[in-house]
Motif scaffolding. Sequence first.
Motif, PDB file in Angstrom:
ATOM      1  N   ASN A 284      -3.091   0.524  -4.013  1.00  0.00           N
ATOM      2  CA  ASN A 284      -2.731  -0.903  -3.613  1.00  0.00           C
ATOM      3  C   ASN A 284      -1.875  -1.318  -4.883  1.00  0.00           C
ATOM      4  OD1 ASN A 284      -2.641  -3.563  -2.733  1.00  0.00           O
ATOM      5  ND2 ASN A 284      -4.688  -3.714  -2.287  1.00  0.00           N
TER       6      ASN A 284
ATOM      7  N   ALA B 299       0.811  -5.089   2.814  1.00  0.00           N
ATOM      8  CA  ALA B 299      -0.414  -4.940   2.851  1.00  0.00           C
ATOM      9  C   ALA B 299      -1.152  -6.003   3.574  1.00  0.00           C
ATOM     10  CB  ALA B 299      -1.106  -5.093   1.395  1.00  0.00           C
TER      11      ALA B 299
ATOM     12  N   LEU C 273       0.834  -1.262  -0.127  1.00  0.00           N
ATOM     13  CA  LEU C 273      -0.080  -0.139  -0.113  1.00  0.00           C
ATOM     14  C   LEU C 273       0.958   1.356  -0.111  1.00  0.00           C
ATOM     15  CD1 LEU C 273      -2.483  -0.985   2.611  1.00  0.00           C
ATOM     16  CD2 LEU C 273      -2.677  -1.246   0.167  1.00  0.00           C
TER      17      LEU C 273
END
Length: 244
Positions: free
Chosen positions: A227, A204, A182
């Motif tokens: 993402n 993440a 992320l």
Amino acid sequence: MSDTRTRIPSPTPLPEHFFQQDARQLAVALLGKVIRRRLNGQWLAARIIETEAYLLEERGSHASLGYTEARRALFMAPGTIYMYYARGGDSMNCSSLGEGCGVLLKSGYPVVDTLSPADSLAQMQALNPSASGGVRAPERLCAGQTLLCRSLQIRVPDWNARRFSADQLLLDDDGYQPSQVLRAPRLGIPTGRDEHLFYRWVDAAYSRHCTRNPARRGQIEGQHFHNLKLETAQQQAQQESRPC
């Protein structure tokens, strides 16, 4: 005959050339690496799950405020530890390629393995109890830059402007790599000091355990965070590091 019962396994530190990267590249590369701190005969350990990059030329960095004795580590060779006090606690960074540039080790997650067994985790919990004095849950032990340093007993007077030490404090690669990353703006940057830059990276898989989850409720993907596959995050960082 030597007594093998007292022999302590030794981790392998990252090579010096690992730190010879632009701060943005280094911030991505450090995700998943393990900080190991030897204390009282044990290796305490935490996996790096969140990093932030800082560049000399942008206004969110300490170095942009000018050289001082306290900040000298940012102007030293890549891989030099830079520490300062934040929110009443110790905060750990390392210098990268480019004078005045570095990476903040923002949060981690305790590691229990052959080198750092359960007794090591218990020692980290003793070093960093909860606000009420109780045992802090493992997932909250290193969930922020000062908590990370407290759990590993890494302090400004002891480590600022020093190199990593193979027998006391090092960064280790145990083979783990995040699959998704992320990317988001850094935390705590004052208004007008390049607070918009997406110079924060989070594994993440551990995002719920970092300082503040970029993908928490109310945050919009593509607007508040991105993402990315690890390879994409690496490519973006490499492209941004190229001179215009």
